[in-house]
Structures are given as C-alpha cells and as structure tokens.
Motif scaffolding. Structure first.
Motif, PDB file in Angstrom:
ATOM      1  N   ASP A  48       0.780  -1.190   0.045  1.00 13.56           N
ATOM      2  CA  ASP A  48       0.222   0.248  -0.274  1.00 13.56           C
ATOM      3  C   ASP A  48       1.102   0.920  -0.121  1.00 13.56           C
ATOM      4  OD1 ASP A  48      -2.748  -1.115  -0.270  1.00 13.56           O
ATOM      5  OD2 ASP A  48      -2.724  -1.128   2.227  1.00 13.56           O
ATOM      6  N   PRO A  75       1.804  -1.060 -23.658  1.00 13.94           N
ATOM      7  CA  PRO A  75       2.403  -0.455 -22.238  1.00 13.94           C
ATOM      8  C   PRO A  75       1.559   1.166 -21.485  1.00 13.94           C
ATOM      9  CG  PRO A  75       3.474   0.850 -24.154  1.00 13.94           C
ATOM     10  CD  PRO A  75       2.619   0.092 -24.862  1.00 13.94           C
ATOM     11  N   ARG A  77       1.348   4.189 -18.502  1.00 12.72           N
ATOM     12  CA  ARG A  77       2.496   4.304 -18.224  1.00 12.72           C
ATOM     13  C   ARG A  77       2.427   4.074 -17.285  1.00 12.72           C
ATOM     14  NH1 ARG A  77       2.666  10.283 -18.270  1.00 12.72           N
ATOM     15  NH2 ARG A  77       1.647   9.732 -20.805  1.00 12.72           N
ATOM     16  N   GLY A  79       3.648   3.427 -13.232  1.00 12.20           N
ATOM     17  CA  GLY A  79       3.251   3.541 -12.428  1.00 12.20           C
ATOM     18  C   GLY A  79       1.724   3.892 -11.855  1.00 12.20           C
ATOM     19  N   THR A  80       1.258   3.549 -12.743  1.00 11.72           N
ATOM     20  CA  THR A  80      -0.495   3.004 -12.113  1.00 11.72           C
ATOM     21  C   THR A  80      -0.532   2.493 -11.632  1.00 11.72           C
ATOM     22  OG1 THR A  80      -0.825   3.687 -15.377  1.00 11.72           O
ATOM     23  CG2 THR A  80      -2.520   2.486 -13.528  1.00 11.72           C
ATOM     24  N   VAL A  81      -2.072   2.489 -10.467  1.00 13.99           N
ATOM     25  CA  VAL A  81      -2.295   1.819  -9.364  1.00 13.99           C
ATOM     26  C   VAL A  81      -3.383   1.312  -9.605  1.00 13.99           C
ATOM     27  CG1 VAL A  81       0.234   1.689  -8.439  1.00 13.99           C
ATOM     28  CG2 VAL A  81      -1.552   3.254  -8.119  1.00 13.99           C
ATOM     29  N   PRO A  83      -5.869  -0.397  -6.671  1.00 16.59           N
ATOM     30  CA  PRO A  83      -6.709  -0.998  -5.226  1.00 16.59           C
ATOM     31  C   PRO A  83      -6.710  -2.591  -5.532  1.00 16.59           C
ATOM     32  CG  PRO A  83      -8.482   0.445  -5.675  1.00 16.59           C
ATOM     33  CD  PRO A  83      -7.643   0.782  -6.527  1.00 16.59           C
ATOM     34  N   GLU A  91     -12.177  -0.189 -14.070  1.00 14.62           N
ATOM     35  CA  GLU A  91     -11.375   1.330 -14.596  1.00 14.62           C
ATOM     36  C   GLU A  91     -10.213   1.790 -15.759  1.00 14.62           C
ATOM     37  OE1 GLU A  91     -11.163   3.701 -11.273  1.00 14.62           O
ATOM     38  OE2 GLU A  91     -12.615   3.543 -10.240  1.00 14.62           O
TER      39      GLU A  91
ATOM     40  N   ILE B  29      -0.222   4.270 -22.160  1.00 17.23           N
ATOM     41  CA  ILE B  29      -1.122   4.795 -22.168  1.00 17.23           C
ATOM     42  C   ILE B  29      -1.529   4.951 -21.245  1.00 17.23           C
ATOM     43  CG2 ILE B  29      -3.206   3.440 -21.990  1.00 17.23           C
ATOM     44  CD1 ILE B  29      -2.693   1.677 -24.050  1.00 17.23           C
ATOM     45  N   VAL B  30      -2.295   5.945 -21.140  1.00 14.08           N
ATOM     46  CA  VAL B  30      -2.436   6.598 -19.215  1.00 14.08           C
ATOM     47  C   VAL B  30      -4.221   6.630 -19.167  1.00 14.08           C
ATOM     48  CG1 VAL B  30      -2.966   9.061 -18.417  1.00 14.08           C
ATOM     49  CG2 VAL B  30      -0.838   8.773 -19.607  1.00 14.08           C
ATOM     50  N   ILE B  31      -4.275   5.882 -18.320  1.00 12.57           N
ATOM     51  CA  ILE B  31      -5.825   6.131 -17.316  1.00 12.57           C
ATOM     52  C   ILE B  31      -6.780   7.121 -16.785  1.00 12.57           C
ATOM     53  CG2 ILE B  31      -7.385   4.397 -15.975  1.00 12.57           C
ATOM     54  CD1 ILE B  31      -5.084   2.600 -18.146  1.00 12.57           C
ATOM     55  N   TYR B  34     -10.367   8.620 -13.465  1.00 10.94           N
ATOM     56  CA  TYR B  34     -10.815   7.295 -12.414  1.00 10.94           C
ATOM     57  C   TYR B  34     -10.889   7.605 -10.810  1.00 10.94           C
ATOM     58  CZ  TYR B  34     -12.285   6.143 -16.903  1.00 10.94           C
ATOM     59  OH  TYR B  34     -13.381   5.645 -18.169  1.00 10.94           O
ATOM     60  N   VAL B  35     -11.475   6.793  -9.926  1.00  9.70           N
ATOM     61  CA  VAL B  35     -11.612   6.964  -8.631  1.00  9.70           C
ATOM     62  C   VAL B  35     -10.443   6.826  -8.253  1.00  9.70           C
ATOM     63  CG1 VAL B  35     -13.309   7.890  -6.787  1.00  9.70           C
ATOM     64  CG2 VAL B  35     -13.943   7.346  -9.373  1.00  9.70           C
ATOM     65  N   ARG B  36     -10.486   5.700  -8.306  1.00  9.02           N
ATOM     66  CA  ARG B  36      -9.688   4.728  -7.932  1.00  9.02           C
ATOM     67  C   ARG B  36      -8.015   3.632  -8.305  1.00  9.02           C
ATOM     68  NH1 ARG B  36     -12.544  -0.539  -7.116  1.00  9.02           N
ATOM     69  NH2 ARG B  36     -11.630  -1.407  -4.389  1.00  9.02           N
ATOM     70  N   VAL B  37      -8.071   5.078  -9.221  1.00  9.76           N
ATOM     71  CA  VAL B  37      -7.329   4.198 -10.548  1.00  9.76           C
ATOM     72  C   VAL B  37      -6.100   5.946 -10.497  1.00  9.76           C
ATOM     73  CG1 VAL B  37      -5.574   3.341 -12.270  1.00  9.76           C
ATOM     74  CG2 VAL B  37      -7.761   2.263 -11.442  1.00  9.76           C
ATOM     75  N   ALA B  38      -4.840   5.573  -9.722  1.00  6.56           N
ATOM     76  CA  ALA B  38      -3.923   7.174  -9.991  1.00  6.56           C
ATOM     77  C   ALA B  38      -2.551   6.338 -10.712  1.00  6.56           C
ATOM     78  CB  ALA B  38      -4.239   6.909  -8.423  1.00  6.56           C
ATOM     79  N   VAL B  39      -2.370   7.255 -11.007  1.00  9.84           N
ATOM     80  CA  VAL B  39      -0.425   7.276 -11.646  1.00  9.84           C
ATOM     81  C   VAL B  39       0.737   7.808  -9.605  1.00  9.84           C
ATOM     82  CG1 VAL B  39       1.183   8.387 -13.353  1.00  9.84           C
ATOM     83  CG2 VAL B  39      -1.236   7.692 -13.861  1.00  9.84           C
ATOM     84  N   VAL B  40       1.348   6.663  -9.929  1.00 11.29           N
ATOM     85  CA  VAL B  40       2.174   7.683  -8.339  1.00 11.29           C
ATOM     86  C   VAL B  40       3.714   7.822  -9.315  1.00 11.29           C
ATOM     87  CG1 VAL B  40       0.985   6.402  -7.025  1.00 11.29           C
ATOM     88  CG2 VAL B  40       2.658   5.206  -8.322  1.00 11.29           C
ATOM     89  N   SER B 117      -0.412   5.426  -1.913  1.00 15.18           N
ATOM     90  CA  SER B 117      -1.894   4.891  -3.010  1.00 15.18           C
ATOM     91  C   SER B 117      -2.108   4.046  -1.320  1.00 15.18           C
ATOM     92  CB  SER B 117      -1.908   3.719  -3.850  1.00 15.18           C
ATOM     93  OG  SER B 117      -0.548   2.966  -3.414  1.00 15.18           O
ATOM     94  N   SER B 119      -4.777   2.681   1.311  1.00 14.63           N
ATOM     95  CA  SER B 119      -5.715   2.550   1.274  1.00 14.63           C
ATOM     96  C   SER B 119      -6.793   3.104   2.206  1.00 14.63           C
ATOM     97  CB  SER B 119      -6.134   1.283   1.138  1.00 14.63           C
ATOM     98  OG  SER B 119      -6.317   0.053   1.699  1.00 14.63           O
ATOM     99  N   ALA B 140      -1.987  12.560 -22.328  1.00 18.54           N
ATOM    100  CA  ALA B 140      -1.369  10.998 -22.953  1.00 18.54           C
ATOM    101  C   ALA B 140      -1.458  10.809 -25.008  1.00 18.54           C
ATOM    102  CB  ALA B 140      -2.143  10.969 -22.417  1.00 18.54           C
TER     103      ALA B 140
END
Lengths: 250, 151
Positions: A48, A75, A77, A79-81, A83, A91, B29-31, B34-40, B117, B119, B140
C-alpha cells in the motif's frame, strides 16, 4: 495490497514464463493478468505504501519487453496503480475497451526497435560548418565572456544538431525501409540521431541483418540497437488497412 | 552472447537508466480521471537541473571546439557540395527548446504527482487523486505520438 498495472493485451493470451519475482516494488511478486471481456491487463501486487524507484521503472519495462517478444502488448504509463482487480477491470479496461481493441488490432504483430546513431564530434562539427557560412563566420569568435561563449556555442550546437538529424535520416534509410513506420526521437544529445521503428515481429531478423551491415559500413558512427520494446512511440498508429486507404484516399 | 544464432548486438532495453525512465515515465497509455486508479510518480528533481547544466556544458564545448577547429582543409569543406545549404535554424532551435521544455515539464509533472496509495486514506485522497490523472490524461493523447511534437 494494491496492484501495479503494466500493460494491456488480448484476453486469453498465454503469458510467457516470467520469474516469480518479476514485479515491481520492495518485495516483487508474480505478474498475472486480470481479464475483462476479450481484454486483459498485466498486474502484480504492490504494498500500500509503494513508492516507485527508477529500479522499478526498469523492472516495469523488462516485464513488457519480455511479453512483446511473443505477443502484442500496449504499455500502460509506469506508476499506474489500482486498489484491486475490479478497479483494473472497470476503471482501466472497460471504459477504454473500444480504443484498446483498436490499438491492439493496429499494432498486432508489430514491435518497436530503436536505433541510436552516435556521430563523431569532429565530423559533425565539420559537416555543420561546411553547410553553413554563418557557422564558419563564428570560428574564432568565441573568445569573449561566458555569456558570449554560451551564445556562440548555442548557435553551433543547433547547427550540429541539424547536421546530425539529416545524417541520421540518410544513414538509417536502409533500416526505415524495413519498418512499417518510423519516427525520429530526441535523444537529448546533439551527436545522437535516435530513431524508433515499428517492425513486424517476423521481420526483426531482417532488421538485425540490416543493422549488422550498417555497423560494418560505418567506421565513425556508433550504432546502438535496442528492442524489441512495446510500441511506445506508435500507440496512435492506425490499422494497416486504414493506413493504406488514407494514403490513396485523396 | 556465446553461440548467438546471429552476430547482432541488440540490447533488450536501453542501457542507460535515464533512457529507460524517459520511456516509461513519459510514454504509454494513461488511465485518466478515475476514482480508484492513480498514477504514482518518482521524484526526479535532479533531472531538471542536470538537463540545463548539460546543455550549457554542450554549448561551451562546441564554442571551444569551433574556436580550435582548423578550417584549413577547405578542400574537404568545399568538397561537400553544399549538401545541407538549407539548414533551417528555426527548426533546430525549436527542436532544442522543445526538448528542454519537454523534459522540464516531465520532471515537474512527475514531482507533483501523487505518491503513495494508502488505502486507509482513500476517502480524503480521492479528490486530489482524481485531479492529477486528469491532467496527465490530457497530455496523454499527445505524448503517445512523437515526443518531438511536444513543447
């Protein structure tokens, strides 16, 4: 626990054998795929408090590079994480499903190869000067204060960069001929012409041979050859059919 | 590299970590949004400074080189039949500047991106997370094309 997303591929694709610890993070885990409809996302578990390092960036690319040898993968990007698996399904995959499918079709069977041509500094400088009276006029002028020297240097550097770009294009012609698409990239070095090539997987050996020949012909140019990589620089490529039509579609 | 089937030296990925990062951080590709997906992100402050220093260093090196360069071999100079007469300064300039601002943008972009991230903080972080990917998302579509187009 959360999930790190590597890339997107067709659902049902058997994954190549990867080390059980291929993933990113402090305690790297197994990479598996989460499926949604006919699509799949490659993921691995992360803590986490995962804070990616440059080392993780390399692992991320290694996983994708292993995949692209055998199958088409888009691919995501670094760092895309997410939960959990459902977040990946609903999503990542679901909202973009149509576009992902179209990208997968457009790039099916293709890999990216990269070539760095590093030119000799003296040769590049002479070439740039030969091409420009303005640059020749600057010879001997860079003797003032720091600012003045930086100014002269900037003009010369731009001339050399342009020479490198044009030489790179000429020298790489035998390679670009074998590629479906090619794009020059900025290597961040004035003496390096970098090229990304979109090449059919079954033509990689032809490209290998062309690179080998190029190396043997060029004594003063260093040729770095990398790949296959996921098609990072061609994600906007259209399906080959559409490409052909548009070429004549005027 | 012992009994290779072909004698071609092809590396599976770029040898320099900087080149690897340039690929994985700036492309792909950049998502978005969205609410629960992030880029760190990775903290890359040093890259920004390094690029500026490197370019000034290059300028000085070339300034000195052009000063030292013996322009006597005019045979060779005029022998090249003005094959690149039409050097377009503007395009070279654009390229250099584009490159620099492109990298700066990346470093800044990465630095400001959300790290971690956790939770357990899901609720309070959700809104800030949502903004960040949206911004990246807008870049993107561009960055999946040629990186030269940026900047």
């Amino acid at each position: 626990m959360a999930l790190h997303v590597y890339g997107v591929l067709r659902g049902g694709t058997p994954l190549p054998e990867l080390p059980e610890t291929a993933g990113v993070g402090d305690s790297p885990g197994e990479v598996w795929s989460v499926e949604y409809d006919d699509l799949a996302a490659l993921v691995s578990e992360i803590a986490d408090d995962y804070a990616p390092t440059d080392h993780d960036g390399a692992r991320h690319l290694d996983v994708l590079a292993r995949l692209i040898v055998e199958t088409t993968v888009l691919p995501v990007r670094f760092g895309t994480v997410a939960p959990d698996e459902d977040a990946v399904r609903f999503e990542v995959l679901e909202p973009a499903a149509a576009e992902l499918r179209s990208q997968l079709r457009a790039l099916d069977g293709f890999v990216e190869l990269r070539v760095d041509l590093t030119f000799d500094e003296q040769e590049a400088l002479r070439g740039a000067l030969a091409a420009s009276p303005e640059l020749r006029g600057l010879a001997g002028q860079a003797d003032g204060d720091l600012e003045q020297r930086i100014g002269v240097g900037e003009i010369v550097t731009e001339g050399v960069a342009e020479w490198t770009r044009q030489q790179g294009e000429q020298v790489a012609a035998p390679l670009t001929r074998l590629a479906r698409l090619s794009v020059p990239l900025n290597a961040g070095n004035t003496l390096v012409a970098r090229l990304a090539l979109l090449v059919a997987r079954d033509r990689v050996t032809e490209m290998d041979e062309a690179v080998r020949q190029l190396r043997s012909q060029l004594s003063t140019v260093d040729v770095e050859y990398v790949g296959p990589l996921p098609p990072y620089d061609f994600l906007d490529a259209r399906e080959p059919e559409a490409e052909r039509t548009s070429r004549w579609g005027w | 590299m012992t009994v290779a089937t072909q004698g071609v030296n092809r590396a599976p990925r770029p040898s320099s970590l900087a080149d690897v990062l340039e690929i994985v951080l700036d492309k792909g590709i950049v998502i978005d949004a969205y609410v629960r997906v992030a880029v760190v992100g990775i903290e890359l402050l040093t890259i920004d400074a390094r690029v500026v220093i490197a370019s000034v260093d290059t300028y000085l090196r070339f300034a000195e080189a052009v000063n030292r360069l013996d322009l006597q071999p005019t045979k060779q100079v005029s022998g090249l039949p003005g094959m690149m007469d039409e050097i377009t300064e503007s395009s070279a300039e654009q390229k250099t500047k584009g490159a620099l601002s492109g990298v700066k943008d990346t470093a800044k972009d990465v630095f400001t991106s959300v790290t971690g991230s956790g939770s357990e903080e899901e609720g309070e972080q959700a809104s800030s997370k949502r903004k960040e990917p949206a911004k990246r998302g807008s870049r993107a579509s561009k960055s999946s094309a040629s990186s030269d187009e940026e900047g």
